[in-house]
Design an enzyme around this catalytic site. Structure first.
Site, short mmCIF file in Angstrom:
data_model
loop_
_atom_site.label_atom_id
_atom_site.label_comp_id
_atom_site.label_asym_id
_atom_site.label_seq_id
_atom_site.Cartn_x
_atom_site.Cartn_y
_atom_site.Cartn_z
N ALA A 193 44.89 43.81 38.46
CA ALA A 193 44.26 42.40 38.59
C ALA A 193 43.17 42.26 39.52
O ALA A 193 42.27 43.07 39.84
CB ALA A 193 45.67 41.74 39.52
N ASN A 194 42.76 41.07 39.99
CA ASN A 194 41.93 40.75 40.90
C ASN A 194 41.84 39.71 41.90
O ASN A 194 43.14 39.15 41.75
CB ASN A 194 40.43 40.68 40.11
N ARG A 195 41.29 39.21 42.80
CA ARG A 195 41.39 38.70 43.77
C ARG A 195 41.42 37.11 43.53
O ARG A 195 41.50 36.16 44.47
CB ARG A 195 40.52 38.95 45.34
N SER A 196 41.05 36.74 42.36
CA SER A 196 40.96 35.46 41.97
C SER A 196 42.15 34.36 42.31
O SER A 196 43.35 34.94 41.95
CB SER A 196 40.66 35.00 40.55
N ALA A 218 38.13 34.78 36.50
CA ALA A 218 37.89 35.98 36.61
C ALA A 218 38.61 37.21 35.70
O ALA A 218 39.65 37.59 35.91
CB ALA A 218 38.35 36.47 38.25
#
Ligand code: CTP
Ligand code: CA
Length: 228
Positions: free
Chosen positions: A33-36, A99
């Site tokens: 995953a990512n921080r969006s 993102a």
């Protein structure tokens, strides 16, 4: 006589907006995953709807609520997001804020990957590139009249953003600095530079809601044929 601007300059126009991160599975319980947070994308969907547009929001997994007055479709992976975007075509405009994970694990384990304590054996992930949703739609047979992308950069924001504008077939790129300390990713504020064929326009640091409203106004002006 000067005419008053219409309050709902996007009425009758349809928009696709992507928002949030994507999750790319590793096994049944793990993912990349990512921080969006989805805050900026959801705010843009709401701002376009407020100007009268019919908005189809395609969101990755987020903890915020669906914006009012917008049709929201929830997806997990980049490939699901692309499929949902393509089935939402045709549209007058599209804004790609998500993102999207650049890579996915090429073969997802059917069973949970077990650790092998004491053996020194650890899993290694083999990755493949995900489809580029913005570039796909920017060069699509049913390309919307106005295609807007974002560019998340940690350095050379304008040069990198301009390269994305050309490569992805976008009309506008909203470039933002996501280096640590910038706080754009996950935070409430954003400092962006708007890039188009006409050049670069640096905006002051604003709340994400203000960035959304200002961008929606720019989009309405462009779709209605007003000069940049
Ligand atoms: N984007 C997309 N699909 C992808 C990757 C990115 O639609 N698989 C979109 C994003 O929603 C954004 C724009 O492309 O509007 C730029 O995303 P960004 O991550 O900044 O650029 P990339 O082209 O992925 O390049 P890099 O991450 O290497 O800088
Ligand atoms: Ca990327």
């Amino acid at each position: 006589v000067e005419q008053l601007a219409p309050a709902r300059p996007l009425s009758g126009k349809t928009f696709i907006v992507t928002s949030g991160p994507t999750h790319e599975p590793i096994d049944p319980v793990r993912y990349i995953a990512n921080r969006s947070s989805g805050k900026q994308g959801h705010a843009i969907a709401a701002a376009l709807a407020k100007l009268g547009a019919e908005v189809r929001l395609i969101s990755g997994p987020v903890s915020i609520t669906d914006p009012a007055g917008v049709t929201t479709t929830h997806v997990e992976t980049a490939r699901q997001m692309l499929a949902a975007v393509e089935s939402a075509l045709p549209a007058d405009g599209a804004v790609f804020v998500a993102a999207v994970a650049d890579w996915r694990v090429d073969s997802v384990a059917v069973d949970k990957i077990k650790k092998q304590p004491g053996t020194g054996t650890v899993p290694s992930l083999s990755m493949v590139e995900n489809p580029d949703i913005l570039a796909t739609i920017g060069h699509h047979a049913q390309r919307p009249k106005l295609v807007v992308g974002f560019a998340a950069e940690t350095r050379d924001v304008v040069a990198n953003g301009e390269a994305k504008l050309r490569r992805k077939g976008a009309d506008l790129i909203v470039a933002n600095d996501v280096s640590a300390g910038g706080g754009a990713m996950g935070g409430d504020r954003n400092k962006v530079t708007l890039l188009s064929a006409a050049g670069a326009e640096a905006w002051p640091e604003l709340d994400k809601l203000e960035v959304a409203e200002r961008l929606a106004m720019v989009i309405a002006a462009r779709l209605n044929g007003e000069p940049p």
